[in-house]
Design a protein around this motif. Structure first.
Motif, short mmCIF file in Angstrom:
data_model
loop_
_atom_site.label_atom_id
_atom_site.label_comp_id
_atom_site.label_asym_id
_atom_site.label_seq_id
_atom_site.Cartn_x
_atom_site.Cartn_y
_atom_site.Cartn_z
N ASP A 53 -86.71 -63.93 24.59
CA ASP A 53 -85.53 -64.68 24.19
C ASP A 53 -84.27 -63.84 24.41
N GLN A 55 -81.23 -64.14 23.12
CA GLN A 55 -80.50 -63.75 21.90
C GLN A 55 -81.17 -62.59 21.21
N SER A 56 -82.49 -62.62 21.14
CA SER A 56 -83.23 -61.51 20.52
C SER A 56 -83.06 -60.24 21.33
N ALA A 73 -94.13 -61.06 22.75
CA ALA A 73 -94.23 -62.14 23.75
C ALA A 73 -95.62 -62.17 24.39
#
Length: 76
Positions: A53, A55-56, A73
């Motif tokens: 992700d 944003q992460s 992940a």
């Protein structure tokens, strides 16, 4: 891991020898910006065949944080 470290060094425009798990992405020598985040997402996909992700990834402070995202992940 060396392929990832070498790619990350190129993205951050630093010498590959300084990249390790403890490397601070927000240090003065690293160019950790939105372009670097997008490029790192592509690098992670290429090297580890997983998507992380954005944003992460942008919130990561060290290379170890990126490695933790990749591990999570892989398990998902």
């Amino acid at each position: 891991m060396s392929e990832f470290y070498e790619g990350l060094a190129e993205i951050l425009e630093v010498d590959a020898a300084v990249i390790n798990s403890a490397f601070d992405l927000h240090s003065g020598e690293a160019a950790w910006d939105s372009l670097a985040v997008v490029s790192t997402m592509a690098l992670v996909d290429e090297v580890f065949n997983v998507m992380v992700d954005g944003q992460s990834l942008g919130k990561c402070a060290t290379v170890a944080d990126i490695e933790a995202l990749v591990d999570a992940a892989k398990k998902a």
